[in-house]
Scaffold this motif. Structure first.
Motif, PDB file in Angstrom:
ATOM      1  N   SER A 146       0.907  -1.166   0.395  1.00 17.82           N
ATOM      2  CA  SER A 146      -0.081  -0.008   0.546  1.00 17.82           C
ATOM      3  C   SER A 146       0.818   1.494   0.205  1.00 17.82           C
ATOM      4  O   SER A 146       0.774   2.256  -0.546  1.00 17.82           O
ATOM      5  CB  SER A 146      -1.104  -0.249   0.990  1.00 17.82           C
ATOM      6  N   LEU A 147       1.602   1.168   0.878  1.00 22.28           N
ATOM      7  CA  LEU A 147       2.979   2.465   0.954  1.00 22.28           C
ATOM      8  C   LEU A 147       4.014   2.617  -0.169  1.00 22.28           C
ATOM      9  O   LEU A 147       3.742   3.649  -0.443  1.00 22.28           O
ATOM     10  CB  LEU A 147       3.921   2.233   2.003  1.00 22.28           C
ATOM     11  N   GLY A 148       4.356   1.370  -1.117  1.00 22.03           N
ATOM     12  CA  GLY A 148       5.658   1.224  -1.704  1.00 22.03           C
ATOM     13  C   GLY A 148       6.926   1.431  -1.013  1.00 22.03           C
ATOM     14  O   GLY A 148       6.955   0.504  -0.096  1.00 22.03           O
ATOM     15  N   GLN A 149       7.810   0.735  -2.187  1.00 20.36           N
ATOM     16  CA  GLN A 149       8.771   0.841  -1.639  1.00 20.36           C
ATOM     17  C   GLN A 149      10.039   1.945  -1.446  1.00 20.36           C
ATOM     18  O   GLN A 149       9.531   3.272  -1.627  1.00 20.36           O
ATOM     19  CB  GLN A 149      10.065   0.198  -3.105  1.00 20.36           C
ATOM     20  N   GLY A 150      10.600   1.469  -0.120  1.00 22.10           N
ATOM     21  CA  GLY A 150      11.731   2.667   0.555  1.00 22.10           C
ATOM     22  C   GLY A 150      12.311   2.462   2.396  1.00 22.10           C
ATOM     23  O   GLY A 150      11.091   1.311   2.389  1.00 22.10           O
ATOM     24  N   MET A 151      12.978   2.901   2.595  1.00 15.92           N
ATOM     25  CA  MET A 151      13.014   2.705   3.870  1.00 15.92           C
ATOM     26  C   MET A 151      12.171   3.403   4.647  1.00 15.92           C
ATOM     27  O   MET A 151      11.861   2.453   6.203  1.00 15.92           O
ATOM     28  CB  MET A 151      14.690   3.556   4.072  1.00 15.92           C
ATOM     29  N   VAL A 152      11.236   4.489   4.857  1.00 17.58           N
ATOM     30  CA  VAL A 152      10.424   5.349   5.162  1.00 17.58           C
ATOM     31  C   VAL A 152       8.575   3.864   5.407  1.00 17.58           C
ATOM     32  O   VAL A 152       8.768   3.377   6.600  1.00 17.58           O
ATOM     33  CB  VAL A 152       9.569   6.270   5.131  1.00 17.58           C
ATOM     34  N   SER A 153       8.892   2.893   4.154  1.00 22.10           N
ATOM     35  CA  SER A 153       7.256   2.322   4.284  1.00 22.10           C
ATOM     36  C   SER A 153       7.930   0.719   4.802  1.00 22.10           C
ATOM     37  O   SER A 153       7.002   0.426   5.074  1.00 22.10           O
ATOM     38  CB  SER A 153       7.614   2.243   2.614  1.00 22.10           C
ATOM     39  N   ILE A 154       8.991   0.303   5.081  1.00 33.43           N
ATOM     40  CA  ILE A 154       9.680  -0.389   5.350  1.00 33.43           C
ATOM     41  C   ILE A 154       9.873  -0.590   7.322  1.00 33.43           C
ATOM     42  O   ILE A 154       8.635  -0.910   7.723  1.00 33.43           O
ATOM     43  CB  ILE A 154      11.028  -1.059   5.410  1.00 33.43           C
ATOM     44  N   PHE A 155      10.230   1.196   7.618  1.00 33.50           N
ATOM     45  CA  PHE A 155      10.429   1.285   9.043  1.00 33.50           C
ATOM     46  C   PHE A 155       8.488   1.644   9.266  1.00 33.50           C
ATOM     47  O   PHE A 155       7.722   0.998  10.370  1.00 33.50           O
ATOM     48  CB  PHE A 155      10.788   2.810   8.986  1.00 33.50           C
ATOM     49  N   ALA A 156       7.655   1.985   8.247  1.00 28.04           N
ATOM     50  CA  ALA A 156       6.118   1.755   9.019  1.00 28.04           C
ATOM     51  C   ALA A 156       5.631   0.609   8.740  1.00 28.04           C
ATOM     52  O   ALA A 156       4.871   0.209   9.753  1.00 28.04           O
ATOM     53  CB  ALA A 156       5.407   3.061   7.766  1.00 28.04           C
ATOM     54  N   ALA A 157       5.601  -0.396   8.397  1.00 24.91           N
ATOM     55  CA  ALA A 157       5.293  -1.417   8.396  1.00 24.91           C
ATOM     56  C   ALA A 157       6.099  -2.291   9.337  1.00 24.91           C
ATOM     57  O   ALA A 157       4.788  -2.976   9.740  1.00 24.91           O
ATOM     58  CB  ALA A 157       5.706  -1.923   6.989  1.00 24.91           C
ATOM     59  N   ILE A 158       6.968  -2.219   9.781  1.00 26.61           N
ATOM     60  CA  ILE A 158       7.252  -3.038  10.656  1.00 26.61           C
ATOM     61  C   ILE A 158       6.581  -2.721  11.951  1.00 26.61           C
ATOM     62  O   ILE A 158       6.736  -3.269  12.726  1.00 26.61           O
ATOM     63  CB  ILE A 158       9.357  -3.195  10.749  1.00 26.61           C
ATOM     64  N   PHE A 159       7.074  -1.875  12.179  1.00 26.30           N
ATOM     65  CA  PHE A 159       6.243  -0.925  13.194  1.00 26.30           C
ATOM     66  C   PHE A 159       5.083  -0.958  13.564  1.00 26.30           C
ATOM     67  O   PHE A 159       4.761  -2.077  15.025  1.00 26.30           O
ATOM     68  CB  PHE A 159       6.907   1.026  13.706  1.00 26.30           C
ATOM     69  N   VAL A 160       4.108  -0.537  12.582  1.00 25.75           N
ATOM     70  CA  VAL A 160       2.321  -1.773  13.196  1.00 25.75           C
ATOM     71  C   VAL A 160       2.879  -2.455  13.365  1.00 25.75           C
ATOM     72  O   VAL A 160       1.525  -3.060  13.389  1.00 25.75           O
ATOM     73  CB  VAL A 160       1.397  -1.185  11.647  1.00 25.75           C
TER      74      VAL A 160
END
Length: 274
Positions: free
Chosen positions: A129-143
């Motif tokens: 949903s968020l797309g690729q990138g470090m920010v997306s990985i960070f947010a996905a792991i946090f949630v």
């Protein structure tokens, strides 16, 4: 505690590995001998030489430079996310343990709902949903992972809540927030330091696993898991392209695991004896 940690060979080994990988992650842009993203098809699969100390990969890129930059990506996500998760987990979990019964039940229901889904499923959905990138990985792991940390803190906090010093603090007129932040959290902090340290190793493996599957990072990113994925088709002809990033992942994860397990033995020797 610092003296005991330095005397413990396992903890010292873990600290040395963590410090080594951390220094490389910080200094990678400076000490990398070549541009890690420069493609030079005329120099594909070069053996180790003065210009390319560990040779080149299937696209002629410097393997050593890509390995060095890979530390920045792995630790650049794993360390901040573990610190954020630890902070949020400590605050929410401890507060929920001392909150009213109704709020505690709401907290447990939310945690159980999130923990019912495998973290990989949530991460895949969020990255999609968020797309690729470090920010997306960070947010996905946090949630996908905050509930796990908060539930662990809640368990420890519930054990502390029933002790006599908490009752004495309550009788003395301490507010709920003061009891949580000045009494409960400081007393469960050692257990959480161990959990955070071993959790960092898990996140390094998780991030590398996502990269190996082609998730989160753009194609060609010099990340250890992505390097493994790109090199797997050349394993039999050039096995070192797989061995090098694999060793980097192993050493980084081993450092945090060794330190965390040794710290657990130092801070909670009664758990080891049992």
């Amino acid at each position: 505690m610092i003296r005991e940690t330095l005397r413990n060979k396992q903890a010292l080994t873990g600290l040395i590995l963590i410090a080594f990988v951390s220094i490389i992650a910080v200094l990678a842009p400076i000490i990398a001998p070549n541009d890690p993203n420069k493609i030079d098809l005329y120099n594909r699969f070069q053996a180790a030489n003065a210009q390319y100390p560990l040779g080149t990969d299937q696209l002629g890129r410097c393997v050593l430079s890509r390995l060095l930059m890979g530390a920045s990506y792995s630790l650049g996500i794993a360390v901040p996310i573990i610190l954020v998760l630890g902070t949020v987990g400590m605050t929410v979990g401890a507060a929920a343990a001392y909150a009213s019964r109704r709020l505690e039940q709401v907290f447990l229901i939310i945690c159980d709902m999130l923990m019912a889904f495998p973290p990989l499923v949530l991460v895949l959905s969020l990255i999609g949903s968020l797309g690729q990138g470090m920010v997306s990985i960070f947010a996905a792991i946090f949630v996908s992972m905050w509930a796990w940390f908060a539930k662990v803190v809640w368990t420890y906090a519930r054990m502390e809540k029933g002790k006599d010093y908490i009752l004495a603090s309550h009788i003395a007129g301490c507010s709920g927030s003061r009891i949580v932040f000045c009494h409960i959290i400081p007393n469960i902090l050692p257990q959480m330091v161990v959990y955070v340290s071993t959790g960092a190793a898990s996140f390094i493996l998780m991030i590398s696993g996502f990269s190996f599957l082609g998730l989160g990072f753009a194609a060609g990113t010099p990340e250890w898991g992505a390097m493994l994925s790109e090199a797997r088709s050349h394993f039999y002809s050039h096995p070192t392209l797989v061995v090098y990033p694999g060793l980097c992942i192993l050493l980084a994860a081993a450092g945090f695991n060794l330190f965390g397990e040794a710290l657990r033995d130092i801070l909670s020797p009664e758990e080891v004896s049992e």
